[in-house]
Write an enzyme that holds these catalytic residues in place. Structure first.
Site, PDB file in Angstrom:
ATOM      1  N   GLY A   1       0.812  -1.214   0.000  1.00 58.30           N
ATOM      2  CA  GLY A   1       0.000   0.000   0.000  1.00 58.30           C
ATOM      3  C   GLY A   1       0.839   1.255   0.000  1.00 58.30           C
ATOM      4  N   ASN A   2       0.190   2.395   0.195  1.00 55.60           N
ATOM      5  CA  ASN A   2       0.909   3.668   0.273  1.00 55.60           C
ATOM      6  C   ASN A   2       0.297   4.517   1.380  1.00 55.60           C
ATOM      7  OD1 ASN A   2      -1.183   5.563  -0.932  1.00 55.60           O
ATOM      8  ND2 ASN A   2      -0.961   4.078  -2.594  1.00 55.60           N
ATOM      9  N   ARG A   3       0.884   5.683   1.622  1.00 54.24           N
ATOM     10  CA  ARG A   3       0.525   6.477   2.794  1.00 54.24           C
ATOM     11  C   ARG A   3      -0.605   7.480   2.566  1.00 54.24           C
ATOM     12  NH1 ARG A   3       4.873   6.987   6.663  1.00 54.24           N
ATOM     13  NH2 ARG A   3       4.419   9.188   6.752  1.00 54.24           N
TER      14      ARG A   3
END
Ligand code: CTP
Ligand code: CA
Length: 224
Positions: free
Chosen positions: A33-35
């Site tokens: 995933g990412n932030r």
């Protein structure tokens, strides 16, 4: 009772917004995933609805609550996001692609949980490119439809940032590009944002620095 009545300048406009960050599954319990929290996209959806637009929010793993007003479609992976955006785009006058899309996904999804005793001391992942959703929306764009892309860059120097933005805009072909600087403590997951908006020609048409709600207002003003 309305505490404040703002402009209703988007009545009759159908606005499709993507927000959040995609998750690319590795196995039934894990993902890459990412932030992105989804906050900026959610604020755009909220502000558009408040201004009278018919809003569809395509939400990818939001860390904040979805706004009241409008319809919300939940998705998780880039593939789901693409299918949903392409389907919803058929009825949209304005498309805002604020979601952070994973550029790569695992080339295979394990049917069952990956186990250490089958992997040993190293686990090597092969990732493959995801489709460019914004580009596919631009390719499918109808007459009069406005497509707004985002660009997250870690470049701090303004001139360099604008150069990167103009190059990205040329690749994407969107009508506008909202450029913002992200970093460990900037942009993603934070309360505030600083953006520069470029038009098709690469000219600066708006700049905003403040709460994500105020930045959302400024971005929607370009639709006037
Ligand atoms: N985007 C997309 N599909 C992808 C990757 C990005 O639709 N597979 C969209 C994002 O939602 C954003 C815009 O493209 O609106 C720019 O995203 P960004 O990550 O800044 O650019 P990339 O084209 O992915 O280039 P890079 O990450 O290599 O800078
Ligand atoms: Ca990217």
């Amino acid at each position: 009772v309305h505490a404040a009545v703002g402009p209703r300048d988007l009545v009759g406009r159908r606005v499709l917004v993507s927000a959040g960050g995609t998750r690319e599954p590795l196995d039934p319990v894990r993902y890459i995933g990412n932030r992105s929290s989804g906050r900026q996209g959610v604020e755009i959806a909220r502000a558009a609805a408040a201004r009278g637009a018919d809003v569809v929010l395509v939400a990818a793993n939001l860390e904040v609550a979805a706004p009241n007003g409008g319809r919300v479609v939940h998705v998780s992976s880039a593939d789901e996001l693409q299918r949903t955006m392409l389907a919803e785009a058929a009825d949209a006058d304005v498309i805002v692609m604020a979601a952070a899309v994973a550029d790569y996904r695992p080339d295979a999804v394990a049917e069952r949980k990956i186990k250490k005793d089958e992997q040993g001391d190293e686990l090597v992942l092969r990732l493959v490119r995801n489709p460019d959703i914004l580009r596919s929306l631009v390719v499918a764009r109808r007459d009069g439809q406005v497509v707004i892309g985002f660009a997250a860059e870690t470049e701090g120097d303004r001139e360099r940032l604008l150069e990167l933005g103009r190059a990205k805009l040329a690749r994407k072909g969107s009508d506008f590009l909202v450029l913002n600087t992200v970093g460990w403590n900037q942009g993603f997951g934070t309360e505030r944002n600083t953006v520069v908006v470029l038009d098709r020609a690469g000219d600066i048409v708006a700049e905003a620095d403040g709460s994500k709600a105020s930045v959302a207002t400024r971005i929607l003003d370009i639709l006037r």
